[in-house]
Design a protein around this motif. Structure first.
Motif, PDB file in Angstrom:
ATOM      1  N   GLU A  11      37.761  23.978  27.157  1.00  0.00           N
ATOM      2  CA  GLU A  11      36.323  24.259  27.273  1.00  0.00           C
ATOM      3  C   GLU A  11      35.643  23.184  28.125  1.00  0.00           C
ATOM      4  OE1 GLU A  11      32.689  25.100  27.514  1.00  0.00           O
ATOM      5  OE2 GLU A  11      33.963  26.575  26.495  1.00  0.00           O
ATOM      6  N   GLY A  14      33.046  20.816  26.473  1.00  0.00           N
ATOM      7  CA  GLY A  14      33.494  20.009  25.348  1.00  0.00           C
ATOM      8  C   GLY A  14      34.087  18.684  25.792  1.00  0.00           C
ATOM      9  N   SER A  79      28.849  23.620  34.298  1.00  0.00           N
ATOM     10  CA  SER A  79      28.923  23.324  32.865  1.00  0.00           C
ATOM     11  C   SER A  79      28.060  22.112  32.543  1.00  0.00           C
ATOM     12  CB  SER A  79      30.368  23.064  32.445  1.00  0.00           C
ATOM     13  OG  SER A  79      30.898  21.930  33.114  1.00  0.00           O
ATOM     14  N   ALA A  84      28.289  25.077  25.692  1.00  0.00           N
ATOM     15  CA  ALA A  84      29.319  26.019  26.134  1.00  0.00           C
ATOM     16  C   ALA A  84      28.687  27.315  26.602  1.00  0.00           C
ATOM     17  CB  ALA A  84      30.293  26.292  24.993  1.00  0.00           C
ATOM     18  N   PRO A 115      41.189  21.406  23.988  1.00  0.00           N
ATOM     19  CA  PRO A 115      40.586  22.351  23.040  1.00  0.00           C
ATOM     20  C   PRO A 115      39.754  23.422  23.734  1.00  0.00           C
ATOM     21  CG  PRO A 115      39.320  20.325  23.084  1.00  0.00           C
ATOM     22  CD  PRO A 115      40.507  20.091  23.978  1.00  0.00           C
ATOM     23  N   VAL A 116      39.814  24.634  23.197  1.00  0.00           N
ATOM     24  CA  VAL A 116      38.995  25.737  23.698  1.00  0.00           C
ATOM     25  C   VAL A 116      38.086  26.229  22.571  1.00  0.00           C
ATOM     26  CG1 VAL A 116      40.705  26.436  25.401  1.00  0.00           C
ATOM     27  CG2 VAL A 116      40.744  27.458  23.144  1.00  0.00           C
ATOM     28  N   HIS A 117      37.075  26.979  22.950  1.00  0.00           N
ATOM     29  CA  HIS A 117      36.082  27.491  21.998  1.00  0.00           C
ATOM     30  C   HIS A 117      36.271  28.995  21.871  1.00  0.00           C
ATOM     31  CE1 HIS A 117      32.391  28.084  19.824  1.00  0.00           C
ATOM     32  NE2 HIS A 117      32.031  26.811  19.955  1.00  0.00           N
ATOM     33  N   LYS A 118      36.935  29.438  20.801  1.00  0.00           N
ATOM     34  CA  LYS A 118      37.289  30.844  20.659  1.00  0.00           C
ATOM     35  C   LYS A 118      36.064  31.749  20.670  1.00  0.00           C
ATOM     36  CE  LYS A 118      41.520  30.019  18.018  1.00  0.00           C
ATOM     37  NZ  LYS A 118      42.241  30.247  16.748  1.00  0.00           N
ATOM     38  N   VAL A 120      33.104  31.363  21.985  1.00  0.00           N
ATOM     39  CA  VAL A 120      32.450  31.453  23.291  1.00  0.00           C
ATOM     40  C   VAL A 120      33.263  32.328  24.237  1.00  0.00           C
ATOM     41  CG1 VAL A 120      31.738  30.122  25.310  1.00  0.00           C
ATOM     42  CG2 VAL A 120      31.239  29.271  23.021  1.00  0.00           C
ATOM     43  N   GLY A 292      39.132  20.311  17.811  1.00  0.00           N
ATOM     44  CA  GLY A 292      38.259  21.256  18.489  1.00  0.00           C
ATOM     45  C   GLY A 292      37.545  20.659  19.690  1.00  0.00           C
ATOM     46  N   THR A 293      36.582  21.422  20.197  1.00  0.00           N
ATOM     47  CA  THR A 293      35.880  21.037  21.419  1.00  0.00           C
ATOM     48  C   THR A 293      34.879  19.906  21.206  1.00  0.00           C
ATOM     49  OG1 THR A 293      34.265  22.794  20.989  1.00  0.00           O
ATOM     50  CG2 THR A 293      36.130  23.332  22.419  1.00  0.00           C
ATOM     51  N   LEU A 295      31.639  19.658  20.715  1.00  0.00           N
ATOM     52  CA  LEU A 295      30.529  19.747  21.669  1.00  0.00           C
ATOM     53  C   LEU A 295      29.490  18.651  21.450  1.00  0.00           C
ATOM     54  CD1 LEU A 295      30.001  23.630  21.662  1.00  0.00           C
ATOM     55  CD2 LEU A 295      31.090  22.257  23.450  1.00  0.00           C
TER      56      LEU A 295
END
Length: 326
Positions: A11, A14, A79, A84, A115-118, A120, A292-293, A295
């Motif tokens: 992400e 992130g 970005s 996100a 990490p990615v943001h599922k 989003v 996780g991201t 943020l």
């Protein structure tokens, strides 16, 4: 053999990009990295952290702190740290698929993912349940998720399911495939000739001889007996509440948990910062961070890079091991 690895920040809003910047500040002798990312996102992270960054052509070799060969995967919109944007979901997925394809073609030897943001990604109109599933579909293989740190390796018989659905998801076919994949990965990727695998029961006290559930008696025990006859060293089914005692863990090379929250809380408690997520069964090693991201931390320079450092080092070792055990 110096493996060449894909590095995918994840992400863009992130902490992934800045963790990648921290990663490349030290020279590496165990691997060469090729980032699949948006160049402007990486430059913004470098500026926010006051770190050197020199983006190089993808066939170049990094020689100085901050050097990073790059395959550009442009974001749809710029970005911003901590914000996100679903419009960039296509770039996030595109970078992962491009990295996977580079490994499938033989151009690269492994993938390290941030990490990615599922949520989003799904908001961006892309059905996405996880990178593990995405890369498995691309390669056309069945895979197993395993998380690991210096204390324990925990593989999962089921992954992201509601607890209500777990028992029905555990089948003889699926559990056999999972154990065969785990056993093969321990031998090929980790170089353990005769891995000892602990298998947890599904129910409390591993069913208490049928008084707390019959899955152990009807399914798990017969299946383990059959696989032992085929040469696997399987211990269990074990009660999950005592299987992770240090004296017992010392005798296992890996633990198979029946569901997500049965095994992973113990692993994360025992060393969250160094924990990594490994996809077993792919034609190449893929190792991800186990966080996780974040943020709320993005762009502040305070995110801990330990998991990405561990993921990169392990991916390099697994890639080298695969040259020894085809």
């Amino acid at each position: 053999m110096i493996p060449q690895l894909a590095l995918v920040p994840g992400e863009p809003a992130g902490i992934g990009p800045e963790l990648c910047l921290r990663l490349i500040q030290q020279p590496r002798t165990d691997c060469r990295l090729l980032a699949f990312a948006d160049p402007d996102t990486l430059r913004a992270a470098a500026a926010a952290l006051s770190l050197p960054l020199q983006l190089l052509p993808e066939d170049a070799i990094a020689r100085e702190p901050g050097d990073l060969p790059l395959r550009e995967i442009r974001n749809a919109v710029p970005s911003r740290f901590g914000q996100a944007d679903p419009a960039n979901a296509g770039a996030v997925i595109g970078a992962l698929l491009a990295a996977g394809q580079a490994c499938l073609s033989g151009a690269l030897h492994g993938v390290v993912t941030g990490p990615v943001h599922k949520a989003v990604i799904n908001q961006g109109g892309i059905a996405y349940s996880g990178t593990t599933e995405l890369l498995a579909d691309q390669a056309g293989v069945e895979v197993v998720m395993m998380l690991a740190n210096d204390v324990v390796r925990v593989a999962l018989a089921t992954t992201h399911l509601p607890l209500r659905a777990v028992a029905d998801a555990i089948t003889a076919e699926g559990l056999t495939r999972t154990l065969q994949t785990l056993h093969a990965a321990m031998r090929r990727d980790f170089g353990i000739a005769a891995p000892r695998i602990a298998v947890l029961g599904l129910n409390p006290h591993a069913g208490e001889d049928g008084h707390l559930g019959r899955e152990e008696l009807d399914l798990i025990i017969p299946l383990l007996q059959r696989l032992r006859a085929e040469g696997m060293d399987l211990i269990g089914p074990l009660p999950a509440d005592t299987a992770f005692l240090p004296a017992k863990l010392a005798g296992f090379d890996a633990v198979l948990a029946m569901y997500h929250d049965q095994g992973l809380p113990v692993l994360k408690y025992s060393g969250f910062e160094q924990a990594v997520n490994i996809t077993l069964g792919l034609p190449y090693p893929r190792v991800a961070v186990d966080h996780g991201t974040a943020l709320d931390l993005a762009g502040r320079g305070i995110a801990d890079p330990s998991s990405l450092f561990a993921a990169t080092g392990l991916c390099a070792r697994l890639a080298r091991q695969r040259t020894l055990v085809p």
